[in-house]
Design an enzyme around this catalytic site. Structure first.
Site, mmCIF file in Angstrom:
data_model
loop_
_atom_site.group_PDB
_atom_site.id
_atom_site.type_symbol
_atom_site.label_atom_id
_atom_site.label_comp_id
_atom_site.label_asym_id
_atom_site.label_seq_id
_atom_site.Cartn_x
_atom_site.Cartn_y
_atom_site.Cartn_z
ATOM 1 C CE LYS A 53 32.534 -24.906 -30.843
ATOM 2 N NZ LYS A 53 32.051 -26.206 -31.349
ATOM 3 C CD GLN A 97 33.596 -29.515 -31.960
ATOM 4 O OE1 GLN A 97 33.260 -28.617 -31.193
ATOM 5 N NE2 GLN A 97 33.760 -29.315 -33.245
ATOM 6 C CG ASP A 120 26.105 -26.802 -32.741
ATOM 7 O OD1 ASP A 120 26.648 -25.703 -32.919
ATOM 8 O OD2 ASP A 120 26.745 -27.856 -32.659
#
Length: 283
Positions: A53, A97, A120
């Site tokens: 990422k 995460q 997200d």
């Protein structure tokens, strides 16, 4: 029939070039999209995802910070960190995460992120907006699938989409996204009876269960579009939930594993961060 392969890796490269130009344009207006990724612990897979990422962010000229917290970090400490980032105007996207250590409640962490920075797409407010057809941050993997279908000129409206898998990360939201695009959607899962009868009816079949080669050519209709979201390691090699060889003989389009859906997930994360920056700056 030999299926046309939709390579998400190639498509992601193309889209990221478009994003690079957009980031440069926004920079001239004084808008600098910034993503902050928080990782708790040293899980090797999570470390690999996070580094990917960061590289992707840097490659399109977007700012990206990584906050690494120890595996014994308390839930209170993590929530305080998120609260601080919520208040920083230069931070547009916040991603924690997953998975998280056992002492931390993942849902509370997700709900702590400002919905305007939830790139997200997991916050209940953004999930609710997805359900009601409003513009919002869509979860990255499902959104990547939708973009892949559109870029391949696959018509979704009026088609029968069968989704194998009902996870909150992929199965449920991808079905809702395609329902919002006027598809007819059927969900299959571990309790579904006569699953093969349903998968054989699919114009578009999306498989996201984490079982290697669960779906074979016998399970699909001639000319179906097959999207394989599974990532499994078998004998040291990555393989999907679909048996690629047999399925590609019947499908019209199919995604491979690797180089299929995976690269699109990070690409849509970048897209959501740019979108957040524009929203926050009212562009």
């Amino acid at each position: 029939m030999s299926a046309e392969v939709i390579y998400g890796k190639d498509l992601a490269t193309q889209i990221r070039q478009e994003m690079k130009e957009e980031v440069a344009s926004l920079s001239k207006e004084g808008i600098h999209p910034k993503l902050v990724v928080i990782i708790v612990g040293e899980d090797p897979a999570s470390q690999s995802y996070v580094k990917g990422k960061q590289r992707a962010s840097e490659n399109i000229g977007m700012e990206s910070d990584l906050l690494e917290l120890s595996a014994d970090t308390s839930q209170e400490k993590l929530l305080e960190t998120i609260e601080q980032l919520n208040s920083v105007s230069s931070v547009h996207g916040i991603l924690v995460q997953l998975p998280l250590p056992d002492q931390i409640d993942e849902q509370k962490v997700i709900e702590a992120i400002d919905p305007r920075k939830d790139v997200d797409g997991f916050h209940p407010i953004n999930v609710g907006k997805l359900m009601t057809g409003q513009d919002t941050f869509y979860p990255c993997t499902p959104y990547g699938i939708l973009v892949m279908l559109k870029r391949a000129n696959v018509t979704v409206e009026g088609k029968h989409v069968v989704v194998v898998g009902r996870s909150n990360l992929v199965g449920k939201p991808v079905g809702q996204l395609l329902l919002n695009e006027n598809a007819t959607v059927t969900y299959c899962h571990s309790r579904t009876k006569n699953m093969k009868e349903l998968t054989q009816q699919a114009d578009i079949l999306i498989v996201a269960v984490g079982k290697p080669r669960m779906i074979t050519g016998e399970d699909i209709a001639e000319g179906a579009v097959v999207i394989d979201v599974g990532v499994n390691r078998v004998d040291g090699k990555l393989t999907g939930d679909v048996d690629f060889e047999s399925a590609s003989e019947k499908a019209s389009f199919i995604t491979p594993v690797p180089k299929g859906v995976g690269p699109m997930t990070i690409t849509m994360l970048l897209h959501n961060t740019i979108k957040a920056a524009k929203w926050i700056h009212n562009r």
